[in-house]
Design an enzyme around this catalytic site. Structure first.
Site, PDB file in Angstrom:
ATOM      1  N   LYS A  83       0.853  -1.196   0.000  1.00  0.00           N
ATOM      2  CA  LYS A  83       0.000   0.000   0.000  1.00  0.00           C
ATOM      3  C   LYS A  83       0.884   1.240   0.000  1.00  0.00           C
ATOM      4  O   LYS A  83       1.756   1.385   0.870  1.00  0.00           O
ATOM      5  CB  LYS A  83      -0.858  -0.045   1.263  1.00  0.00           C
ATOM      6  CG  LYS A  83      -2.215   0.599   1.175  1.00  0.00           C
ATOM      7  CD  LYS A  83      -2.989   0.251   2.437  1.00  0.00           C
ATOM      8  CE  LYS A  83      -4.329   0.906   2.478  1.00  0.00           C
ATOM      9  NZ  LYS A  83      -4.979   0.708   3.784  1.00  0.00           N
TER      10      LYS A  83
HETATM   11  O1  G3P Z   1      -8.693   1.674   4.926  1.00  0.00           O
HETATM   12  C1  G3P Z   1      -8.644   3.035   5.238  1.00  0.00           C
HETATM   13  C2  G3P Z   1      -9.434   3.297   6.456  1.00  0.00           C
HETATM   14  O2  G3P Z   1      -8.867   2.603   7.532  1.00  0.00           O
HETATM   15  C3  G3P Z   1      -9.595   4.704   6.863  1.00  0.00           C
HETATM   16  O3  G3P Z   1     -10.699   4.719   7.668  1.00  0.00           O
HETATM   17  O4  G3P Z   1     -12.187   5.480   9.442  1.00  0.00           O
HETATM   18  O5  G3P Z   1      -9.759   6.083   9.504  1.00  0.00           O
HETATM   19  O6  G3P Z   1     -11.286   7.119   7.827  1.00  0.00           O
HETATM   20  P1  G3P Z   1     -10.980   5.933   8.655  1.00  0.00           P
END
Ligand code: G3P
Length: 221
Positions: A83
């Site tokens: 990634k």
């Molecule tokens: O996969 C990306 C994700 O983990 C981001 O999520 O909730 O931190 O915006 P968030």
């Protein structure tokens, strides 16, 4: 639509994998940090448990560092997807890792143009963060619609991996649009499998069975 779990929590990974629900895992430095301990142990265990793609993220921001880390991350397993962030160096690393047969997930995508460029660089997955767009008053799901429309005009082979999912309605909308993958926090997947009428229905079935048992001395299924 493939379902990935967006976590580095081994207990959750085992729980949902045992139900046959998981096509893969996505992690990031924040999710690793949440679990604590040595991330190397976590990465090793996750890549062993899960047969599908496991995204492990680089932390270098320069091209050479990303390439070096990407190659080291691949040593955890053939199912590792590297990634990289949606930056100039990230796209250069994407192009070079991809051309060496190492799959890449371009993360932190917030616009259709970024998704288009990630696809051009050979990304296996492009990760638009819909929840974070919703958080700033923009329509995250609209971004998925736009990327889907753009990708359907061409033959990139890049999959749309819907990330930053916050609730089950996001999943339904992503599936209606035809996104390739959603990556879900364990709490969202838990909510998806529950319905109050299921709980009430099961409670009533069991109560009726108890009644039947009290009327018959020797019943057993
Ligand atoms: O996969 C990306 C994700 O983990 C981001 O999520 O909730 O931190 O915006 P968030």
């Amino acid at each position: 639509m493939k379902i990935f779990l967006d976590t580095a929590n081994l207990e959750s990974i085992k729980k949902f994998n045992d139900m046959g629900l998981l096509d893969g895992i996505t992690t990031n430095p924040s999710l690793m940090s949440k679990e604590g301990g040595n991330p190397k142990d976590g990465m090793k265990q996750i890549t062993n448990i899960i047969k599908g793609d496991v995204s492990l993220e680089v932390v270098s921001t320069d091209y050479a560092g990303m390439i070096e880390e990407g190659k080291r991350l691949r040593q955890y397993g053939d199912n590792v997807v590297v990634k990289v962030p949606m930056t100039s160096d990230g796209l250069k690393a994407c192009k070079n890792l991809s051309s060496e047969g190492i799959p890449v997930n371009v993360t932190l995508v917030f616009s259709p143009n970024q998704a288009l460029l990630a696809a051009k660089s050979g990304a296996k997955y492009v990760s638009p963060f819909i929840g974070r767009l919703d958080d700033i008053g923009q329509d995250g799901m609209h971004l998925i619609k736009e990327i889907k429309e753009i990708f359907s005009n061409y033959d990139f082979g890049t999959e749309i991996l819907v990330a930053s999912v916050r609730h089950p309605m996001h999943v339904i909308e992503a599936a209606k649009i035809g996104a390739d993958v959603v990556t879900l926090p364990p709490a969202v997947l838990d909510k998806m499998l529950k319905h109050p009428l299921t709980d009430i229905g099961l409670k009533n079935f069991l109560a009726d069975w108890e009644k039947l048992k009290s009327e018959n001395s020797d019943i057993k299924i």
